[in-house]
Design a protein around this motif. Structure first.
Motif, PDB file in Angstrom:
ATOM      1  N   PHE A   1       0.842  -1.202   0.000  1.00 30.45           N
ATOM      2  CA  PHE A   1       0.000   0.000   0.000  1.00 30.45           C
ATOM      3  C   PHE A   1       0.870   1.243   0.000  1.00 30.45           C
ATOM      4  O   PHE A   1       2.060   1.194   0.315  1.00 30.45           O
ATOM      5  N   LEU A   2       0.250   2.370  -0.381  1.00 27.40           N
ATOM      6  CA  LEU A   2       0.936   3.651  -0.481  1.00 27.40           C
ATOM      7  C   LEU A   2       0.651   4.512   0.739  1.00 27.40           C
ATOM      8  O   LEU A   2      -0.454   4.521   1.272  1.00 27.40           O
ATOM      9  N   ALA A   3       1.660   5.250   1.179  1.00 26.09           N
ATOM     10  CA  ALA A   3       1.497   6.274   2.216  1.00 26.09           C
ATOM     11  C   ALA A   3       2.243   7.512   1.740  1.00 26.09           C
ATOM     12  O   ALA A   3       3.318   7.417   1.151  1.00 26.09           O
ATOM     13  N   GLU A   4       1.650   8.680   1.992  1.00 26.30           N
ATOM     14  CA  GLU A   4       2.187   9.920   1.438  1.00 26.30           C
ATOM     15  C   GLU A   4       2.483  10.926   2.540  1.00 26.30           C
ATOM     16  O   GLU A   4       1.715  11.071   3.496  1.00 26.30           O
ATOM     17  N   GLY A   5       3.606  11.625   2.400  1.00 30.04           N
ATOM     18  CA  GLY A   5       3.921  12.726   3.301  1.00 30.04           C
ATOM     19  C   GLY A   5       5.052  12.395   4.259  1.00 30.04           C
ATOM     20  O   GLY A   5       5.136  11.292   4.809  1.00 30.04           O
ATOM     21  N   LEU A   6       5.922  13.376   4.491  1.00 30.85           N
ATOM     22  CA  LEU A   6       7.091  13.152   5.336  1.00 30.85           C
ATOM     23  C   LEU A   6       6.698  12.855   6.772  1.00 30.85           C
ATOM     24  O   LEU A   6       7.286  11.984   7.420  1.00 30.85           O
ATOM     25  N   ARG A   7       5.700  13.562   7.295  1.00 34.74           N
ATOM     26  CA  ARG A   7       5.302  13.312   8.679  1.00 34.74           C
ATOM     27  C   ARG A   7       4.804  11.884   8.856  1.00 34.74           C
ATOM     28  O   ARG A   7       5.164  11.195   9.825  1.00 34.74           O
ATOM     29  N   LEU A   8       3.974  11.438   7.923  1.00 29.09           N
ATOM     30  CA  LEU A   8       3.416  10.100   8.030  1.00 29.09           C
ATOM     31  C   LEU A   8       4.514   9.043   7.921  1.00 29.09           C
ATOM     32  O   LEU A   8       4.552   8.072   8.688  1.00 29.09           O
ATOM     33  N   LEU A   9       5.436   9.233   6.978  1.00 30.21           N
ATOM     34  CA  LEU A   9       6.518   8.271   6.811  1.00 30.21           C
ATOM     35  C   LEU A   9       7.491   8.305   7.985  1.00 30.21           C
ATOM     36  O   LEU A   9       8.076   7.274   8.339  1.00 30.21           O
TER      37      LEU A   9
ATOM     38  N   ASP B   1      -3.731  16.297  -6.107  1.00 25.79           N
ATOM     39  CA  ASP B   1      -3.115  17.532  -6.579  1.00 25.79           C
ATOM     40  C   ASP B   1      -2.249  18.118  -5.467  1.00 25.79           C
ATOM     41  O   ASP B   1      -2.570  18.004  -4.275  1.00 25.79           O
ATOM     42  N   ASN B   2      -1.164  18.753  -5.862  1.00 27.31           N
ATOM     43  CA  ASN B   2      -0.221  19.318  -4.898  1.00 27.31           C
ATOM     44  C   ASN B   2       0.183  18.298  -3.832  1.00 27.31           C
ATOM     45  O   ASN B   2       0.018  18.520  -2.628  1.00 27.31           O
ATOM     46  N   PRO B   3       0.688  17.141  -4.267  1.00 24.59           N
ATOM     47  CA  PRO B   3       1.066  16.117  -3.291  1.00 24.59           C
ATOM     48  C   PRO B   3       2.259  16.575  -2.463  1.00 24.59           C
ATOM     49  O   PRO B   3       3.025  17.451  -2.875  1.00 24.59           O
ATOM     50  N   GLN B   4       2.392  15.990  -1.293  1.00 22.19           N
ATOM     51  CA  GLN B   4       3.589  16.240  -0.513  1.00 22.19           C
ATOM     52  C   GLN B   4       4.767  15.630  -1.254  1.00 22.19           C
ATOM     53  O   GLN B   4       4.609  14.794  -2.138  1.00 22.19           O
ATOM     54  N   ALA B   5       5.965  16.031  -0.898  1.00 20.91           N
ATOM     55  CA  ALA B   5       7.127  15.747  -1.741  1.00 20.91           C
ATOM     56  C   ALA B   5       7.651  14.330  -1.623  1.00 20.91           C
ATOM     57  O   ALA B   5       8.663  13.990  -2.235  1.00 20.91           O
ATOM     58  N   VAL B   6       6.973  13.453  -0.867  1.00 20.38           N
ATOM     59  CA  VAL B   6       7.508  12.115  -0.669  1.00 20.38           C
ATOM     60  C   VAL B   6       6.358  11.134  -0.428  1.00 20.38           C
ATOM     61  O   VAL B   6       5.324  11.485   0.152  1.00 20.38           O
ATOM     62  N   ALA B   7       6.535   9.916  -0.927  1.00 16.19           N
ATOM     63  CA  ALA B   7       5.567   8.840  -0.701  1.00 16.19           C
ATOM     64  C   ALA B   7       6.346   7.544  -0.525  1.00 16.19           C
ATOM     65  O   ALA B   7       7.512   7.439  -0.924  1.00 16.19           O
ATOM     66  N   GLY B   8       5.699   6.575   0.080  1.00 18.19           N
ATOM     67  CA  GLY B   8       6.376   5.302   0.315  1.00 18.19           C
ATOM     68  C   GLY B   8       5.459   4.125   0.050  1.00 18.19           C
ATOM     69  O   GLY B   8       4.235   4.231   0.143  1.00 18.19           O
ATOM     70  N   VAL B   9       6.075   3.006  -0.310  1.00 22.92           N
ATOM     71  CA  VAL B   9       5.351   1.749  -0.500  1.00 22.92           C
ATOM     72  C   VAL B   9       5.681   0.834   0.676  1.00 22.92           C
ATOM     73  O   VAL B   9       6.854   0.579   0.963  1.00 22.92           O
ATOM     74  N   PHE B  10       4.634   0.334   1.344  1.00 26.42           N
ATOM     75  CA  PHE B  10       4.794  -0.540   2.501  1.00 26.42           C
ATOM     76  C   PHE B  10       4.111  -1.872   2.246  1.00 26.42           C
ATOM     77  O   PHE B  10       3.148  -1.957   1.481  1.00 26.42           O
ATOM     78  N   SER B  11       4.579  -2.898   2.928  1.00 23.93           N
ATOM     79  CA  SER B  11       3.868  -4.167   2.920  1.00 23.93           C
ATOM     80  C   SER B  11       2.688  -4.081   3.877  1.00 23.93           C
ATOM     81  O   SER B  11       2.793  -3.488   4.960  1.00 23.93           O
ATOM     82  N   GLU B  12       1.544  -4.652   3.465  1.00 23.71           N
ATOM     83  CA  GLU B  12       0.401  -4.681   4.354  1.00 23.71           C
ATOM     84  C   GLU B  12       0.725  -5.508   5.600  1.00 23.71           C
ATOM     85  O   GLU B  12       1.556  -6.420   5.568  1.00 23.71           O
ATOM     86  N   PHE B  13       0.049  -5.183   6.704  1.00 18.48           N
ATOM     87  CA  PHE B  13       0.314  -5.836   7.978  1.00 18.48           C
ATOM     88  C   PHE B  13      -0.571  -7.072   8.133  1.00 18.48           C
ATOM     89  O   PHE B  13      -1.565  -7.245   7.437  1.00 18.48           O
ATOM     90  N   ASP B  14      -0.229  -7.894   9.097  1.00 14.45           N
ATOM     91  CA  ASP B  14      -1.062  -9.028   9.485  1.00 14.45           C
ATOM     92  C   ASP B  14      -2.330  -8.485  10.143  1.00 14.45           C
ATOM     93  O   ASP B  14      -2.260  -7.817  11.180  1.00 14.45           O
ATOM     94  N   THR B  15      -3.482  -8.745   9.549  1.00 12.33           N
ATOM     95  CA  THR B  15      -4.737  -8.212  10.097  1.00 12.33           C
ATOM     96  C   THR B  15      -5.625  -9.326  10.663  1.00 12.33           C
ATOM     97  O   THR B  15      -6.842  -9.167  10.757  1.00 12.33           O
ATOM     98  N   SER B  16      -5.034 -10.427  11.060  1.00 13.53           N
ATOM     99  CA  SER B  16      -5.809 -11.508  11.659  1.00 13.53           C
ATOM    100  C   SER B  16      -6.077 -11.213  13.128  1.00 13.53           C
ATOM    101  O   SER B  16      -5.288 -10.540  13.803  1.00 13.53           O
ATOM    102  N   LEU B  17      -7.190 -11.717  13.646  1.00 14.21           N
ATOM    103  CA  LEU B  17      -7.496 -11.560  15.065  1.00 14.21           C
ATOM    104  C   LEU B  17      -6.423 -12.211  15.935  1.00 14.21           C
ATOM    105  O   LEU B  17      -6.130 -11.741  17.031  1.00 14.21           O
ATOM    106  N   GLY B  18      -5.842 -13.278  15.437  1.00 12.57           N
ATOM    107  CA  GLY B  18      -4.811 -13.977  16.202  1.00 12.57           C
ATOM    108  C   GLY B  18      -3.569 -13.149  16.447  1.00 12.57           C
ATOM    109  O   GLY B  18      -2.785 -13.467  17.346  1.00 12.57           O
ATOM    110  N   ALA B  19      -3.391 -12.087  15.661  1.00  9.63           N
ATOM    111  CA  ALA B  19      -2.220 -11.230  15.847  1.00  9.63           C
ATOM    112  C   ALA B  19      -2.411 -10.226  16.977  1.00  9.63           C
ATOM    113  O   ALA B  19      -1.463  -9.536  17.369  1.00  9.63           O
TER     114      ALA B  19
END
Length: 269
Positions: free
Chosen positions: A35-43, A97-115
């Motif tokens: 998945f994609l995440a955008e912005g220096l603060r978020l990253l 439009d006017n995106p922040q200057a950086v974005a990142g690609v991350f692997s999705e997390f384990d979303t099972s209840l067992g986690a």
């Protein structure tokens, strides 16, 4: 699709641009597990939580920033890929439009209840058929603000890894655990350990102020337009009611969850 090292992309038709842009689509996200995440603060929040992007995409001509320099170094040190491109191409990738200057690609997390470790927090939030990614992101921010363990998504909810939900979470997607399950599996998991299930309701409800909350408390919020099914409310250990003193007959789902969460927080402190 990932290549360790650093490279520059200047063409809109580059296969990597098409790949990155495809991650805005749920079908492609699920297929790739990314998945994609955008912005220096978020990253930066992600890095501080121990999560680094596999691919870091940056606009050429951006202003220098110490946090970005640290992020670049961390990605390179962990064998990630760094791509420099134009602001226009970054706009195409993120769909903003006017995106922040950086974005990142991350692997999705384990979303099972067992986690999940239910003993790790006194409050958890549960959303049933929540369809708006902005509401989902807002609920993640609420979870972060109250020190909750995370957000459990029941039935057919919006995708927590969509660009819109990640953006609305303001980084909480990286600080909170997220699980996805159907109702039957959630109830089986919940009843296998400690946990009080609470929902706002008009059925056999007590005032939400001063109600007998107990941790770990799982706060259940229903669909934006339909609310909770009656059988889901019947499963709750505690049903509470909030006063509505104006013409409105309900609150926004994420807002109602936040109001109730802070009352539970005050009760458990």
């Amino acid at each position: 699709m990932s290549f360790a090292g650093r490279r520059e992309i200047t063409g809109f038709s580059n296969p990597t641009v098409k790949y990155l842009r495809s991650l805005r689509d749920k079908k492609h996200r699920k297929r790739e597990g990314k998945f994609l995440a955008e912005g220096l603060r978020l990253l930066t929040d992600a890095r501080e939580c121990g999560r680094l992007p596999e691919t870091l995409v940056m606009a050429k001509g951006r202003d220098p920033h110490a946090l970005l320099t640290e992020l670049e170094g961390a990605v390179e040190a962990h064998g990630g890929e760094i791509i420099e491109t134009t602001a226009d191409i970054l706009t195409k990738i993120t769909g903003k439009d006017n995106p922040q200057a950086v974005a990142g690609v991350f692997s999705e997390f384990d979303t099972s209840l067992g986690a999940l470790d239910r003993s790790s927090a006194g409050i958890w939030m549960v959303a049933q058929a929540l369809r708006d990614p902005g509401n989902l992101g807002t609920m993640l921010r609420t979870c972060d603000a109250i020190g909750a363990g995370g957000l459990i998504l029941i039935d057919d909810c919006a995708d927590p890894f969509s660009v819109e939900a990640v953006r609305a979470s303001m980084g909480a997607i990286f600080t909170q655990q997220v699980a996805q399950a159907d109702w039957a599996d959630f109830v089986t998991w919940l009843r296998a350990g400690d946990g009080q299930l609470v929902a706002a309701s008009l059925r056999d409800a007590v005032p939400y102020r001063g109600a007998p909350y107990a941790g770990p408390c799982f706060i259940l919020v229903g669909n934006e337009s339909r609310g909770l099914p009656e059988e889901y409310e019947a499963e709750c250990d505690l049903r509470v009611t909030m006063p509505m003193r104006g013409r409105a007959d309900s609150l926004n789902a994420a807002v109602a969850g936040a109001v109730l969460a802070y009352e539970v927080l005050a009760s458990l402190d």
